[in-house]
Design an enzyme around this catalytic site. Structure first.
Site, PDB file in Angstrom:
ATOM      1  N   GLU A 304       0.827  -1.207   0.000  1.00  0.00           N
ATOM      2  CA  GLU A 304       0.000   0.000   0.000  1.00  0.00           C
ATOM      3  C   GLU A 304       0.861   1.256   0.000  1.00  0.00           C
ATOM      4  O   GLU A 304       1.125   1.841   1.067  1.00  0.00           O
ATOM      5  CB  GLU A 304      -0.950   0.020   1.208  1.00  0.00           C
ATOM      6  CG  GLU A 304      -2.020  -1.045   1.130  1.00  0.00           C
ATOM      7  CD  GLU A 304      -3.110  -0.888   2.188  1.00  0.00           C
ATOM      8  OE1 GLU A 304      -2.939  -0.083   3.131  1.00  0.00           O
ATOM      9  OE2 GLU A 304      -4.132  -1.587   2.060  1.00  0.00           O
ATOM     10  N   GLU A 396      -6.234  -7.286  -1.286  1.00  0.00           N
ATOM     11  CA  GLU A 396      -6.591  -7.197   0.136  1.00  0.00           C
ATOM     12  C   GLU A 396      -7.904  -6.454   0.279  1.00  0.00           C
ATOM     13  O   GLU A 396      -8.089  -5.394  -0.314  1.00  0.00           O
ATOM     14  CB  GLU A 396      -5.490  -6.456   0.911  1.00  0.00           C
ATOM     15  CG  GLU A 396      -5.758  -6.382   2.413  1.00  0.00           C
ATOM     16  CD  GLU A 396      -4.692  -5.574   3.155  1.00  0.00           C
ATOM     17  OE1 GLU A 396      -3.487  -5.824   2.958  1.00  0.00           O
ATOM     18  OE2 GLU A 396      -5.099  -4.680   3.926  1.00  0.00           O
TER      19      GLU A 396
HETATM   20  C1  IDC Z   1      -3.298  -4.081  10.209  1.00  0.00           C
HETATM   21  C2  IDC Z   1      -3.472  -5.260  11.111  1.00  0.00           C
HETATM   22  C3  IDC Z   1      -3.170  -4.854  12.544  1.00  0.00           C
HETATM   23  C4  IDC Z   1      -1.781  -4.222  12.596  1.00  0.00           C
HETATM   24  C5  IDC Z   1      -1.684  -3.078  11.598  1.00  0.00           C
HETATM   25  C6  IDC Z   1      -0.294  -2.475  11.535  1.00  0.00           C
HETATM   26  O1  IDC Z   1      -4.782  -5.779  10.953  1.00  0.00           O
HETATM   27  O2  IDC Z   1      -3.233  -5.977  13.400  1.00  0.00           O
HETATM   28  O3  IDC Z   1      -1.556  -3.718  13.902  1.00  0.00           O
HETATM   29  O4  IDC Z   1      -1.995  -3.552  10.305  1.00  0.00           O
HETATM   30  O5  IDC Z   1       0.625  -3.413  11.076  1.00  0.00           O
HETATM   31  C7  IDC Z   1      -4.248  -2.297   5.549  1.00  0.00           C
HETATM   32  C8  IDC Z   1      -2.897  -2.919   5.590  1.00  0.00           C
HETATM   33  C9  IDC Z   1      -2.823  -3.960   6.693  1.00  0.00           C
HETATM   34  C10 IDC Z   1      -3.608  -3.533   7.915  1.00  0.00           C
HETATM   35  C11 IDC Z   1      -5.085  -3.467   7.518  1.00  0.00           C
HETATM   36  C12 IDC Z   1      -6.030  -3.149   8.671  1.00  0.00           C
HETATM   37  O6  IDC Z   1      -2.493  -3.478   4.348  1.00  0.00           O
HETATM   38  O7  IDC Z   1      -1.465  -4.155   7.007  1.00  0.00           O
HETATM   39  O8  IDC Z   1      -3.453  -4.546   8.888  1.00  0.00           O
HETATM   40  N1  IDC Z   1      -5.221  -2.495   6.442  1.00  0.00           N
HETATM   41  O9  IDC Z   1      -5.713  -1.905   9.241  1.00  0.00           O
HETATM   42  N2  IDC Z   1      -4.699  -1.435   4.658  1.00  0.00           N
HETATM   43  C13 IDC Z   1      -5.918  -1.032   4.992  1.00  0.00           C
HETATM   44  C14 IDC Z   1      -6.294  -1.716   6.133  1.00  0.00           C
END
Ligand code: IDC
Length: 475
Positions: A304, A396
């Site tokens: 991202e 995702e």
């Molecule tokens: C989130 C995980 C969470 C973690 C966070 C930081 O669910 O447990 O603490 O990342 O690492 C994304 C990202 C993805 C995120 C997810 C939800 O690709 O890494 O995971 N998210 O926030 N993009 C939009 C949402």
């Protein structure tokens, strides 16, 4: 949302990953006695280092706290840092003690632990294990041992071969390629792949194993496993050889069940992928060489991008893609897009900037991500339009808010998946894990318990997404 960091990693001194897997299955001496255990030991080795994965099944009465003991056959084998247990080693004797969260093992329950280790002369698997002092004895069924000769070729592997026939997604579709705005199979038919993304593999390795991937293939009837390898947050940058090896192991697991695997270079913060350009080149050189002959691998070069322009992302892509192509010329590559892979919408832009200045490469797709409770009609309008102009892959999405938590929004989720189905846009859901957050497909504790097909283990999101993924493929 923050997750517990259950494991640390020891840097092991190996430049190139050479995966050699040994599996030892040790049946219990007497399964009906009040004590007994079964242990599966897997060593995924490269010159001088290895990752050991151990699954312990309690076949005796329930225990509350356990100690696993085993002895390395070679004097040069050492346990490094481990996860899901506390390890100590005296001479060749190793002891692993349970942690608070996985000490209770009911009769028949399993738990998985692991460690990174080093070896010198050879790396044979231990042949005897004890659980709380009681021996589980058995036979070594498969224990290939790599030679100490340093290897410059990371492509040598004893990984499972591609399943032929058997009706798996991989057998049916073979090598994929981009055809116009679609993803096509070996027969040039436009297809949609549906599957799940792991959580960060630095935290949730316990959720990715033979049993869980079998459940994804057989119970969920999924086509795809996305392997989310964070680069920061205790990820790849802390142990390149170890994480490269872990990703390769998961590619093999997916392949053994006939699933496609997305290798996700999970950049998130910082948002400029160029910050990790050198790491990306090193990583993708290794995984593309090692997996060049596999048909199940799709490369996702930046999860991202955020806080950057499309031109910066394009510049990154045009440097990383040739590294992959040099080794694996026919694999599909997915490029992240501006604004957290929103095609720019979260930054007030849209697909026009990509259409006006596409990445200069063939056989590529563009990533789009959404979280159903946060991203609704204005995003769907852009995706619906962009789907006719660019090859899109939803690598995702969440049924929840962009935090990964909050309420599940089933009506927005359904609107999204209906749109993706109608356009044959492939997708992976965040996450195939038991993280304590509503985006996770399983309830907390599921992975330590080791059973993935019990419907009471599914979260609200997991139950709904599984239902969508299970619908018949149109290959
Ligand atoms: C989130 C995980 C969470 C973690 C966070 C930081 O669910 O447990 O603490 O990342 O690492 C994304 C990202 C993805 C995120 C997810 C939800 O690709 O890494 O995971 N998210 O926030 N993009 C939009 C949402």
């Amino acid at each position: 949302m923050k997750v517990l960091h259950r494991r640390g990693l020891l840097a092991v001194g190996a430049a190139s990953a050479l995966a050699v897997t040994g599996i030892v299955v040790l049946p219990a001496v007497n399964a009906s006695a009040a004590s007994g255990c079964r242990v599966t030991y897997t060593a995924n080795s490269w010159p001088g280092g290895f990752t050991g994965t151990i699954t312990i099944t309690n076949l005796g009465d329930a225990v509350n706290g356990w100690t696993l003991g085993f002895t390395f056959p070679d004097a040069g084998q050492r346990v490094g840092q481990g996860w899901s247990a506390t390890y100590s080693q005296s001479g060749s004797a190793v002891t692993a003690r349970s942690l608070d969260y996985n000490g209770a093992l009911a009769t028949g329950a399993s738990t998985s632990i692991g460690f990174n280790g080093t070896w010198t002369a050879s790396n044979p698997s231990p042949s005897t294990f004890t659980l709380n002092g009681v021996t589980c004895s058995g036979t070594v069924t498969n224990s290939p041992t790599p030679s100490r000769t340093p290897s410059t070729s990371p492509s040598v592997s004893t990984s499972p071969s591609t399943p032929t026939g058997g009706g798996t997604p991989l057998a049916a579709n073979g090598q994929l390629h981009v055809c116009g705005v679609n993803l096509c199979n070996q027969n040039n038919k436009a297809i949609q792949l549906r599957g799940m993304s792991t959580h960060g593999i630095q935290w949730f390795a316990s959720c990715v194993n033979t049993t869980s991937v079998a459940a994804l293939a057989d119970d969920w009837k999924a086509d795809l496993l996305r392997i989310a390898m964070y680069v920061q947050e205790q990820g790849y940058e802390t142990n390149p050889a170890g994480f490269t090896n872990q990703v390769n192991q998961y590619v093999d697991l997916a392949e053994s069940k006939g699933l496609y695997a997305i290798i996700d270079f999970h950049t998130l913060t910082p948002g400029d992928p160029n910050y990790n350009l050198d790491r990306a080149k090193t990583f993708f050189a290794a995984v593309s060489a090692r997996n060049a002959n596999k048909k199940n691998v799709i490369y996702e070069i930046a999860n991202e991008p955020n806080g950057v322009t499309w031109q910066q992302i394009k510049n990154y892509a045009e440097q990383v893609i040739p590294v992959i192509r040099a080794n694996d010329p026919d694999a599909v590559v997915i490029v992240g897009t501006r604004g957290w892979s929103s095609l720019g919408v979260s930054d007030g832009a849209d697909e026009n900037e990509i259409v006006a200045s596409p990445v200069n490469a063939t056989n590529i797709m563009y990533a789009f991500h959404f979280y159903a409770a946060s991203h609704k009609d204005n995003y769907r309008t852009v995706v619906s339009r962009a789907a006719g102009r660019l090859p899109l892959f939803v690598t995702e999405f969440g049924t929840v808010s962009a935090t990964g938590g909050g309420a599940v929004d089933l009506s927005s989720s359904a609107a999204w998946l209906d749109l993706l189905d109608s356009k044959k846009i492939s997708y992976a859901n965040w996450t195939y894990s038991d993280a304590n957050e509503s985006s996770a497909a399983f309830k907390p504790g599921t992975c330590a318990a080791g059973s993935y097909t019990n419907s009471s283990s599914l979260s609200e999101s997991g139950a709904w997404v599984r239902g969508r993924i299970r619908t018949a493929d149109n290959f």
